[in-house]
Motif scaffolding. Structure first.
Motif, mmCIF file in Angstrom:
data_model
loop_
_atom_site.group_PDB
_atom_site.id
_atom_site.type_symbol
_atom_site.label_atom_id
_atom_site.label_comp_id
_atom_site.label_asym_id
_atom_site.label_seq_id
_atom_site.Cartn_x
_atom_site.Cartn_y
_atom_site.Cartn_z
ATOM 1 N N VAL A 30 0.894 -1.325 -0.137
ATOM 2 C CA VAL A 30 -0.223 0.191 -0.021
ATOM 3 C C VAL A 30 0.615 1.115 0.167
ATOM 4 C CG1 VAL A 30 -0.516 0.329 2.719
ATOM 5 C CG2 VAL A 30 -1.780 1.240 1.066
ATOM 6 N N GLU A 31 1.970 1.269 0.228
ATOM 7 C CA GLU A 31 3.308 2.538 0.571
ATOM 8 C C GLU A 31 3.260 2.603 -0.590
ATOM 9 O OE1 GLU A 31 5.544 2.389 4.679
ATOM 10 O OE2 GLU A 31 5.748 1.142 3.423
ATOM 11 N N ILE A 32 4.054 1.119 -1.328
ATOM 12 C CA ILE A 32 4.139 1.294 -3.060
ATOM 13 C C ILE A 32 3.221 2.036 -3.542
ATOM 14 C CG2 ILE A 32 4.825 0.287 -5.223
ATOM 15 C CD1 ILE A 32 6.478 -1.925 -3.121
ATOM 16 N N ALA A 33 1.909 2.097 -3.568
ATOM 17 C CA ALA A 33 0.792 2.344 -4.423
ATOM 18 C C ALA A 33 0.553 3.509 -4.242
ATOM 19 C CB ALA A 33 -0.325 1.578 -3.576
ATOM 20 N N SER A 34 0.110 3.830 -3.190
ATOM 21 C CA SER A 34 0.200 5.496 -2.278
ATOM 22 C C SER A 34 1.161 6.553 -2.876
ATOM 23 C CB SER A 34 0.384 5.764 -1.165
ATOM 24 O OG SER A 34 0.340 6.786 -0.373
ATOM 25 N N LYS A 35 2.532 6.041 -2.824
ATOM 26 C CA LYS A 35 3.659 6.791 -3.613
ATOM 27 C C LYS A 35 3.629 6.995 -5.231
ATOM 28 C CE LYS A 35 8.610 7.518 -2.338
ATOM 29 N NZ LYS A 35 9.618 7.388 -1.398
ATOM 30 N N LEU A 36 3.454 5.908 -5.847
ATOM 31 C CA LEU A 36 2.947 5.448 -7.585
ATOM 32 C C LEU A 36 1.883 7.009 -7.784
ATOM 33 C CD1 LEU A 36 3.098 2.634 -7.914
ATOM 34 C CD2 LEU A 36 4.407 4.072 -9.440
ATOM 35 N N LEU A 40 2.648 10.280 -9.920
ATOM 36 C CA LEU A 40 1.817 10.384 -10.919
ATOM 37 C C LEU A 40 2.187 12.245 -10.653
ATOM 38 C CD1 LEU A 40 -0.139 7.768 -11.852
ATOM 39 C CD2 LEU A 40 1.324 8.634 -13.023
ATOM 40 N N ASP A 41 1.158 12.933 -9.713
ATOM 41 C CA ASP A 41 0.704 14.622 -9.941
ATOM 42 C C ASP A 41 2.459 15.119 -9.854
ATOM 43 O OD1 ASP A 41 -2.127 12.835 -9.328
ATOM 44 O OD2 ASP A 41 -1.749 13.138 -7.527
ATOM 45 N N ASN A 42 3.613 14.901 -9.151
ATOM 46 C CA ASN A 42 4.509 15.699 -9.085
ATOM 47 C C ASN A 42 5.171 15.263 -10.567
ATOM 48 O OD1 ASN A 42 4.555 15.935 -6.518
ATOM 49 N ND2 ASN A 42 5.199 13.942 -6.293
ATOM 50 N N LYS A 43 4.837 14.093 -11.442
ATOM 51 C CA LYS A 43 5.821 14.654 -12.593
ATOM 52 C C LYS A 43 4.857 14.754 -14.105
ATOM 53 C CE LYS A 43 9.946 13.596 -10.773
ATOM 54 N NZ LYS A 43 10.417 12.105 -10.291
ATOM 55 N N SER A 44 3.821 15.155 -13.448
ATOM 56 C CA SER A 44 3.115 14.961 -15.023
ATOM 57 C C SER A 44 3.204 16.361 -15.791
ATOM 58 C CB SER A 44 1.526 14.914 -14.431
ATOM 59 O OG SER A 44 0.510 15.572 -13.232
ATOM 60 N N MET A 45 2.857 16.763 -16.555
ATOM 61 C CA MET A 45 3.306 18.174 -17.157
ATOM 62 C C MET A 45 2.164 18.072 -18.301
ATOM 63 S SD MET A 45 6.596 17.191 -19.700
ATOM 64 C CE MET A 45 6.210 16.386 -20.515
ATOM 65 N N ALA A 54 1.063 12.395 -18.329
ATOM 66 C CA ALA A 54 1.888 11.206 -17.041
ATOM 67 C C ALA A 54 2.864 10.614 -17.538
ATOM 68 C CB ALA A 54 1.348 11.033 -16.100
ATOM 69 N N PRO A 55 3.909 10.105 -16.367
ATOM 70 C CA PRO A 55 4.821 9.025 -16.931
ATOM 71 C C PRO A 55 4.090 8.168 -17.080
ATOM 72 C CG PRO A 55 4.905 9.789 -14.661
ATOM 73 C CD PRO A 55 3.876 11.165 -15.620
ATOM 74 N N ASN A 56 4.201 6.852 -18.326
ATOM 75 C CA ASN A 56 3.876 5.760 -17.806
ATOM 76 C C ASN A 56 4.007 4.324 -17.638
ATOM 77 O OD1 ASN A 56 4.723 6.212 -20.626
ATOM 78 N ND2 ASN A 56 4.220 4.717 -20.927
ATOM 79 N N VAL A 57 5.981 4.304 -17.283
ATOM 80 C CA VAL A 57 6.873 4.515 -17.427
ATOM 81 C C VAL A 57 7.754 3.828 -15.421
ATOM 82 C CG1 VAL A 57 9.107 2.259 -17.824
ATOM 83 C CG2 VAL A 57 7.734 3.112 -19.048
ATOM 84 N N ALA A 118 11.592 5.705 -9.122
ATOM 85 C CA ALA A 118 11.707 6.605 -11.111
ATOM 86 C C ALA A 118 10.759 6.501 -11.577
ATOM 87 C CB ALA A 118 13.251 6.817 -10.626
ATOM 88 N N SER A 119 10.460 7.325 -12.631
ATOM 89 C CA SER A 119 9.935 7.534 -13.621
ATOM 90 C C SER A 119 10.176 7.920 -14.443
ATOM 91 C CB SER A 119 8.055 7.769 -13.121
ATOM 92 O OG SER A 119 8.381 9.757 -12.752
#
Length: 249
Positions: A30-36, A40-45, A54-57, A118-119
Motif C-alpha cells: 500500500v505504501e508503493i501504491a500511495s507513492k505511485l 504521477l501528480d508530481n511528474k505530470s506536465m 503523465a509518466p507511464n514507466v 523513478a518514472s
C-alpha cells in the motif's frame, strides 16, 4: 471502499506468507501504491490544449532485502500496482503515451523498509519490450485514451471562478462579472471570451494594460492551461479542469 483499501486487500492473499516473517522494517504494497499516485501528480506536465501528460514507466528501487521479497510478490503485485496507476490517471484526466510498466529493481543505497520510485514517459513503439530485470514484475497495460471534458476557470487570490459564460468581464467596477479589488485595475479592465472549447483574453482599453505570461495583450491572446494573467498588481491563473463525465448526470 477506497482504491488503496481495495489494492491492499487484493494483494493481501498473494503476499500474506511473505509478510508474516522477517524484519518489521519492510516495504508494504500500500505504501508503493500511495507513492505511485504522488509520483504521477508530481511528474505530470501540461502540454498543448490543456492536455496533461503523465509518466507511464516506473522503477521501484528497493533494498536487497525488500527486492528479494518483491521477486516473490511477482506478477500479482505488479498487476495491482498497474491498475492503481491507470485508475489514478483516469480520475485526474491525465493522458499516457504508452503502456503502463512497473519494475522492481535492487538499489544498494536503499535501506530495508525504504524505497524510491523513478518514472519516465515512453512512447509505444509497437516492438518487443526489453526483458525486465525482476522476473514477472514488469507488466504492460494499455494506455488510457478516454475523452475528457475541460472546464475553464480562473484562480484569483485563493478563490476559483468558473468561466461558464461566453463572455466574462474582470475589473474594479461593481458592474464587472468578477470584481478585482486593485487600484491598478481599470473599472472594466479585461474580458475572457470562451467559444468552441477555446478561451481568449481581450484587453478593454485598460489604463495600465493587461499581460499574459509577461507579454502585453494587444487585441486578444489565446489562453492555455497554466497561463498567467497580470492586471495591475494582481496575478490570475487560467486553468482547464477535467470534469467528471461518469454516471448519468
Amino acid at each position: 471502499m477506497g482504491l488503496l483499501d481495495k489494492v491492499e486487500r487484493g494483494i493481501e492473499k498473494a503476499v500474506r506468507n511473505v509478510f508474516s516473517t522477517g524484519s518489521r522494517a519492510r516495504v508494504e504494497p500500500v505504501e508503493i501504491a500511495s507513492k505511485l499516485r504522488r509520483e504521477l501528480d508530481n511528474k505530470s506536465m501540461t502540454i498543448a490544449a490543456g492536455r496533461t501528460l503523465a509518466p507511464n514507466v516506473f522503477d521501484v528501487l528497493l533494498s536487497e532485502e525488500d527486492f528479494g521479497r518483491a521477486q516473490e510478490w511477482g506478477t500479482p503485485l505488479a498487476e495491482e500496482l498497474c491498475d492503481v496507476v491507470i485508475q489514478h490517471v483516469r480520475s485526474q484526466g491525465y493522458i499516457l503515451q504508452g503502456p503502463v510498466r512497473i519494475s522492481f529493481r535492487q538499489d544498494q543505497e536503499e535501506r530495508a523498509g525504504h524505497f524510491e520510485i523513478a518514472s519516465r514517459t515512453e512512447k509505444s513503439t509497437g516492438g518487443a519490450a526489453p526483458a525486465p530485470q525482476a522476473p514477472h514484475a514488469n507488466v504492460p497495460r494499455p494506455p488510457t485514451r478516454e475523452p475528457v471534458r475541460l472546464q475553464p476557470v480562473l484562480d484569483i487570490a485563493g478563490q476559483r471562478y468558473s468561466l461558464n459564460a461566453p463572455s466574462v468581464v474582470l475589473g474594479r467596477s461593481s458592474e464587472a462579472d468578477i470584481l478585482v479589488d486593485d487600484t491598478g485595475v481599470s473599472r472594466k479592465h479585461l474580458e475572457i471570451r470562451t467559444q468552441g472549447g477555446s478561451s481568449w483574453a481581450v484587453d478593454l482599453g485598460s489604463t495600465n494594460g493587461s499581460y499574459v505570461n509577461g507579454h502585453k495583450v494587444n487585441g486578444s491572446v489565446e489562453l492555455t492551461d497554466g497561463s498567467t494573467i497580470t492586471m495591475g498588481r494582481t496575478k490570475i491563473i487560467f486553468r482547464l479542469i477535467p470534469l467528471n463525465t461518469g454516471g448519468n448526470a
